[in-house]
Design a protein around this motif. Structure first.
Motif, PDB file in Angstrom:
ATOM      1  N   TYR A 292       0.539  -1.045  -0.133  1.00  0.00           N
ATOM      2  CA  TYR A 292      -0.040  -0.163   0.145  1.00  0.00           C
ATOM      3  C   TYR A 292       1.174   1.166   0.049  1.00  0.00           C
ATOM      4  N   PRO A 294       0.408   5.240   0.846  1.00  0.00           N
ATOM      5  CA  PRO A 294      -0.047   5.919   1.307  1.00  0.00           C
ATOM      6  C   PRO A 294      -0.397   7.054   0.893  1.00  0.00           C
ATOM      7  N   GLN A 295       1.037   7.853   0.182  1.00  0.00           N
ATOM      8  CA  GLN A 295       1.241   9.142  -0.413  1.00  0.00           C
ATOM      9  C   GLN A 295       0.556   9.513  -1.412  1.00  0.00           C
ATOM     10  N   ASN A 297      -1.026   7.418  -2.872  1.00  0.00           N
ATOM     11  CA  ASN A 297      -2.523   7.686  -2.943  1.00  0.00           C
ATOM     12  C   ASN A 297      -3.650   8.459  -2.499  1.00  0.00           C
ATOM     13  N   CYS A 298      -2.741   9.274  -1.469  1.00  0.00           N
ATOM     14  CA  CYS A 298      -3.192  10.542  -1.616  1.00  0.00           C
ATOM     15  C   CYS A 298      -3.594  11.595  -3.023  1.00  0.00           C
ATOM     16  N   LEU A 299      -2.158  11.415  -3.349  1.00  0.00           N
ATOM     17  CA  LEU A 299      -2.225  12.490  -4.957  1.00  0.00           C
ATOM     18  C   LEU A 299      -3.329  12.071  -5.856  1.00  0.00           C
ATOM     19  N   TYR A 300      -3.660  10.332  -5.751  1.00  0.00           N
ATOM     20  CA  TYR A 300      -3.833  10.054  -7.156  1.00  0.00           C
ATOM     21  C   TYR A 300      -5.707  10.072  -6.365  1.00  0.00           C
TER      22      TYR A 300
END
Lengths: 314, 314
Positions: A292, A294-295, A297-300
């Motif tokens: 995973y 996470p960062q 994913n945050c941008l995505y």
């Protein structure tokens, strides 16, 4: 002189630039266009370039793949946001035993193409190019231009430097383009993401140029953290990106001229953003391996919001 | 009628609103002002409110804490970005044995105040208020207004519902403000962050209202993921936020009227953002307990960049 013929699918800032360089070098090049078709058919292409301006008053222009000859090398130079068109436009133009050269950002585009055409060699090209289309058939090449080529094999197994790669490289070098060859395309694609993920993402989200992102301690740190997440994603695919490469990319970006990333240009122009190719697919590849990010994913998710709003407003 | 006197440090959208409500209810209230001092001294305060408009033609206005009487309850209603002023302005106005009521966002402000004044009761108040200052001495109260009060004890140990809390609550209730009492201030502050972190952060970064953030699948999901990270931060301080509370906050936000968060208003007005109180301190509290909150960290660094650029440009 190479006798290989080239088809350029997508005659924009990137496809138009490389295609024009190949034609200028004497190769037989066929350009697929959409909005600029009539203009380019009648007036050709103009390239303003840091390496020297030139014009091609006459080019082979098409607005329909059905009218194009089958070519030895088909260059996919569309934005990945247009890849839903590939099942229609790719098969008619590629010769049996030919090459599909994918000059696109992101990950896993080769897998998509492999599902569409068989009996061809698929080569991925990682372009480092700063170029804009400033008018119909008018390309402004601002900086850089080199391409890293790597051949695709099923499952992205590394397949060394092949003869086909060498032939395509020779044509581009003949056209004045710097070429590097990589034995491991997937590693090359992940390494490109080390730069593309932080800078394309943050430049759009924070409305910033690379120099601004590097001038502030917090975004410089965030860029570095994102790069380490990309390396973790690469590792989930058994590809190792050393810490030294990350430091090199950071140093390199600090020293670069202020740069508006390709995704920022797309955002400014109101075009769809390549969020899935650059962010979504790498996230899913890593997640499939249980990793995973996470960062990223945050941008995505931030970019999906901005892209969605852009598309709705546009 | 309470005989407690109130000092309002910071007569803006929040301090001006609550202070005016207390004075309207007959309490002795003293207002510290900066830019609006002369206007309010001469003309008083105007409150336009969903609960009914009212004016206070005469208020006790000050531009210098040295001229203020010592009060039983000192309300800290500054933005946290002004908290570097507290060592100067707080000690002169608070009575020995009095109350400092901190109506601020974020975490750990009570610890800062405890280091500045002793022999006082420190109460934290979590305001849920939608109010703007629309002109000098002119406040527009748009919605909500309730406050959750909790008393501070060293190390944020939960200290139940105390007599002082009840007295302050009575005064506010008398002024027409809904009050809840919490036995555990730190839990209350973390619970408030469940809402504040995603919506304050994303509203500024993505230039969006709450309804837009909730209308898109990806930001709705990101808000939820951020809420779970806040819960992980709370857990690092031994405070448990149940999943049901997170679902409640999400449902609640979907049903809210479109809302411009306080941080978005600050950004739009070119004011410094409360990044440290709302993001930096919670991150550091969790990190001190060995817990890393990557997506909150991503927002923190993005906001530090935007805040830095805002400040430089402003």
């Amino acid at each position: 002189m190479s006798e290989r013929s080239y088809a350029i699918l997508g005659t924009g800032a990137l496809g138009g630039f490389y295609g024009a360089k190949l034609q200028k070098a004497g190769l037989d090049v066929h350009f697929l266009l959409k909005s600029d078709y009539e203009y380019v058919r009648d007036s050709g292409l103009v390239v303003e370039s840091v390496d020297g301006d030139f014009t091609l008053p006459q080019v082979n222009a098409y607005n329909d793949v059905a009218k194009m000859p089958q070519c030895d090398v088909v260059v996919v130079a569309l934005k990945t946001t247009q890849n839903h068109l590939l099942p229609q436009i790719l098969p008619p133009v590629v010769k049996a035993g030919g090459v599909v050269l994918i000059l696109q950002n992101g990950l896993a585009v080769e897998e998509e193409v492999a599902a569409i055409v068989s009996n061809v060699t698929i080569i991925g090209g990682l372009c480092f190019l700063c170029s804009n289309k400033v008018g119909a058939g008018h390309i402004r090449h601002l900086d850089y231009g080199q391409i890293t080529l790597g051949e695709y094999a099923s499952g992205y197994q590394a397949c060394g430097v092949t003869e086909k790669m060498q032939q395509v490289a020779d044509d581009f070098i003949h056209g004045g383009i710097s070429i590097e060859l990589t034995a491991d395309l997937l590693l090359g694609r992940w390494k490109k993401l080390v730069w593309n993920i932080p800078y394309n993402g943050l430049s759009v989200i924070l409305n910033a140029r690379t120099d601004e992102l590097m001038a502030y301690e917090h975004t410089r740190k965030l860029a570095e953290q994102l790069m380490y997440e990309v390396a973790a994603g690469a590792k989930s695919c058994d590809r190792i990106i050393p810490d030294s490469f990350i430091q090199l990319m950071l140093d390199y970006t600090v020293k670069m001229k202020p740069y508006r990333t390709s995704m920022k240009i797309d955002a400014d122009e109101g075009r769809p953003l390549e969020v899935e190719a650059i962010f979504g697919t790498p996230l899913r590849k890593a997640q499939a391996a249980g990793v995973y990010l996470p960062q990223i994913n945050c941008l995505y998710q931030q970019l999906k919001f901005l892209d969605g709003r852009l598309t709705v407003d546009g």
